[in-house]
Design an enzyme around this catalytic site. Structure first.
Site, PDB file in Angstrom:
ATOM      1  N   ASN A  31      31.345 -56.467  23.725  1.00  0.00           N
ATOM      2  CA  ASN A  31      32.433 -57.228  24.232  1.00  0.00           C
ATOM      3  C   ASN A  31      32.072 -57.532  25.843  1.00  0.00           C
ATOM      4  O   ASN A  31      32.289 -56.736  26.912  1.00  0.00           O
ATOM      5  CB  ASN A  31      33.717 -56.520  24.275  1.00  0.00           C
ATOM      6  CG  ASN A  31      34.886 -57.546  24.903  1.00  0.00           C
ATOM      7  OD1 ASN A  31      34.662 -58.543  24.992  1.00  0.00           O
ATOM      8  ND2 ASN A  31      36.195 -57.080  24.695  1.00  0.00           N
ATOM      9  N   LYS A  33      33.733 -59.528  27.810  1.00  0.00           N
ATOM     10  CA  LYS A  33      34.881 -59.966  28.548  1.00  0.00           C
ATOM     11  C   LYS A  33      34.646 -61.246  29.454  1.00  0.00           C
ATOM     12  O   LYS A  33      33.718 -61.834  29.117  1.00  0.00           O
ATOM     13  CB  LYS A  33      35.265 -58.657  29.523  1.00  0.00           C
ATOM     14  CG  LYS A  33      35.606 -57.564  28.441  1.00  0.00           C
ATOM     15  CD  LYS A  33      36.301 -56.207  28.931  1.00  0.00           C
ATOM     16  CE  LYS A  33      36.442 -55.244  27.812  1.00  0.00           C
ATOM     17  NZ  LYS A  33      37.277 -54.087  28.427  1.00  0.00           N
ATOM     18  N   HIS A 122      42.851 -57.583  21.424  1.00  0.00           N
ATOM     19  CA  HIS A 122      42.201 -56.628  22.350  1.00  0.00           C
ATOM     20  C   HIS A 122      43.619 -56.321  23.172  1.00  0.00           C
ATOM     21  O   HIS A 122      44.409 -57.172  23.470  1.00  0.00           O
ATOM     22  CB  HIS A 122      41.086 -57.214  23.272  1.00  0.00           C
ATOM     23  CG  HIS A 122      40.338 -56.150  23.987  1.00  0.00           C
ATOM     24  ND1 HIS A 122      40.875 -55.716  25.192  1.00  0.00           N
ATOM     25  CD2 HIS A 122      39.277 -55.513  23.775  1.00  0.00           C
ATOM     26  CE1 HIS A 122      40.178 -54.854  25.721  1.00  0.00           C
ATOM     27  NE2 HIS A 122      39.179 -54.685  24.872  1.00  0.00           N
ATOM     28  N   GLU A 124      43.728 -55.931  26.284  1.00  0.00           N
ATOM     29  CA  GLU A 124      43.602 -56.896  27.521  1.00  0.00           C
ATOM     30  C   GLU A 124      44.706 -58.129  27.088  1.00  0.00           C
ATOM     31  O   GLU A 124      45.308 -58.576  27.771  1.00  0.00           O
ATOM     32  CB  GLU A 124      42.482 -56.998  28.394  1.00  0.00           C
ATOM     33  CG  GLU A 124      41.771 -56.070  28.783  1.00  0.00           C
ATOM     34  CD  GLU A 124      40.307 -55.663  28.750  1.00  0.00           C
ATOM     35  OE1 GLU A 124      39.753 -56.647  28.642  1.00  0.00           O
ATOM     36  OE2 GLU A 124      39.922 -54.703  29.029  1.00  0.00           O
ATOM     37  N   GLU A 192      40.624 -48.486  20.407  1.00  0.00           N
ATOM     38  CA  GLU A 192      40.425 -48.401  21.428  1.00  0.00           C
ATOM     39  C   GLU A 192      41.513 -47.932  22.600  1.00  0.00           C
ATOM     40  O   GLU A 192      42.641 -48.366  22.689  1.00  0.00           O
ATOM     41  CB  GLU A 192      40.035 -49.720  22.268  1.00  0.00           C
ATOM     42  CG  GLU A 192      38.756 -50.681  21.684  1.00  0.00           C
ATOM     43  CD  GLU A 192      38.065 -51.422  22.645  1.00  0.00           C
ATOM     44  OE1 GLU A 192      37.067 -51.417  22.685  1.00  0.00           O
ATOM     45  OE2 GLU A 192      38.933 -52.475  22.980  1.00  0.00           O
ATOM     46  N   GLY A 198      37.432 -48.887  30.531  1.00  0.00           N
ATOM     47  CA  GLY A 198      36.809 -49.159  31.621  1.00  0.00           C
ATOM     48  C   GLY A 198      37.130 -48.040  32.892  1.00  0.00           C
ATOM     49  O   GLY A 198      37.151 -48.134  33.899  1.00  0.00           O
ATOM     50  N   SER A 229      34.995 -47.025  27.299  1.00  0.00           N
ATOM     51  CA  SER A 229      34.026 -45.775  27.823  1.00  0.00           C
ATOM     52  C   SER A 229      32.634 -45.324  27.275  1.00  0.00           C
ATOM     53  O   SER A 229      32.419 -44.399  27.526  1.00  0.00           O
ATOM     54  CB  SER A 229      34.788 -44.845  28.856  1.00  0.00           C
ATOM     55  OG  SER A 229      35.430 -45.528  29.845  1.00  0.00           O
TER      56      SER A 229
HETATM   57  P1  13P Z   1      34.661 -50.178  28.329  1.00  0.00           P
HETATM   58  O1  13P Z   1      33.440 -50.006  27.652  1.00  0.00           O
HETATM   59  O2  13P Z   1      34.314 -50.779  29.722  1.00  0.00           O
HETATM   60  O3  13P Z   1      35.501 -48.921  28.570  1.00  0.00           O
HETATM   61  O4  13P Z   1      35.548 -51.453  27.702  1.00  0.00           O
HETATM   62  C1  13P Z   1      35.880 -51.059  26.135  1.00  0.00           C
HETATM   63  C2  13P Z   1      36.419 -52.181  25.763  1.00  0.00           C
HETATM   64  O5  13P Z   1      37.375 -52.745  26.248  1.00  0.00           O
HETATM   65  C3  13P Z   1      35.570 -52.715  24.587  1.00  0.00           C
HETATM   66  O6  13P Z   1      36.279 -53.815  24.164  1.00  0.00           O
END
Ligand code: 13P
Length: 266
Positions: A31, A33, A122, A124, A192, A198, A229
């Site tokens: 992803n 982002k 997601h 976010e 997740e 992150g 992560s």
């Molecule tokens: P990270 O791998 O940066 O923690 O992000 C995970 C994520 O949100 C994947 O969709």
């Protein structure tokens, strides 16, 4: 149709066997982002495609999916080779079919520009766009109708885990966000935990095992990914955990070398 992106050369094998083969493989999803300009997106694509080409056994062991920002999809698609070895996905789609919905992108548009999958719900998007489970289910329904695999994200916040309500939270998300059109072939569930995204904090293998076993009851034989992560250093242990059928990777998917080394751990 998306299925054959991940099975180049298997076109004459009956679809059911293709599905079975696919279900046995881990899915390594990146992803990206809201990161990168066109030049960096293309450089990353090149790095990943070269890495996959250099290790012919890799695609026997896992499916590789990359999800760039919308604006880079078509250019990235054009650089995935013919037939594309790596599957292309988007990070969201509209819950509507088409028409006067300024700024949105339909699932059919994504399929038309070569996507085989779309990430939905997601954390976010839940946080910054107040997306509800019902909205996510509607988006997933449109994704399925367009022939896309819906990668539906669930996961609890840090305070929900501290309060011990993580199973309830995830159960409610699954109940609300999985659409009636779900099949094990057209849906992937990504667990997740929000506190692991992150942050460098990964859920312990025991936390992951417990939650994935819980999700399995709703998922049937659909693949369940872990996200939060994921790095080359922790990937092998995660992949050994029961009911972990792959990973949804944020930060580490932006570096071809790290992303490929996670895929190799599968
Ligand atoms: P990270 O791998 O940066 O923690 O992000 C995970 C994520 O949100 C994947 O969709």
């Amino acid at each position: 149709m998306g299925i054959f992106f991940i099975f180049p050369g298997l076109d004459d094998i009956p679809l059911e066997i293709c599905y079975t083969l696919r279900m046995q493989k881990k899915l390594i999803a990146g992803n990206w982002k809201m990161n990168g300009d066109l030049a960096s997106a293309l450089a990353l694509t090149r790095g990943i495609v070269e890495g996959v080409n250099a290790d012919p056994g890799l695609l026997q062991r896992c499916d590789v999916l990359i999800c760039p920002p919308f604006v880079h999809l078509a250019r990235v698609r054009a650089n995935l080779g013919q037939p594309p070895l790596v599957m292309l996905g988007a990070q969201d789609c509209s819950e509507r079919e088409n028409g006067a919905v300024t700024g949105d992108i339909s699932a059919a548009m994504l399929a038309d520009c070569g996507c085989g999958a779309v990430i939905l719900g997601h954390s976010e998007r839940r946080q910054f766009h107040q997306e509800s489970d019902a909205l996510i289910a509607a988006k997933a329904g449109k994704a399925h109708a367009a022939g896309l695999i819906a990668v539906i994200c669930v996961g609890e916040s840090e305070s929900q885990r501290a309060a011990g309500t993580h199973f309830e939270v995830v159960a409610a998300q699954l109940k609300g966000a999985l659409p009636a059109s779900m099949t094990p072939e057209n849906t992937v569930i990504a667990y997740e935990p929000v506190w692991a995204i992150g942050t460098g904090k990964t859920a312990t293998p025991e936390d992951v095992r417990e939650m994935h076993a819980f999700i399995r009851k709703s998922a049937g034989s659909a693949r369940i990914l872990y996200g939060g992560s994921v790095k080359p250093e922790n990937a092998a242990e995660l992949f050994k955990t029961e009911n972990v059928d792959g990973a949804l990777i944020g930060g580490a998917s932006l570096k071809a070398e790290q992303y490929l080394s996670i895929a190799k751990a599968a």
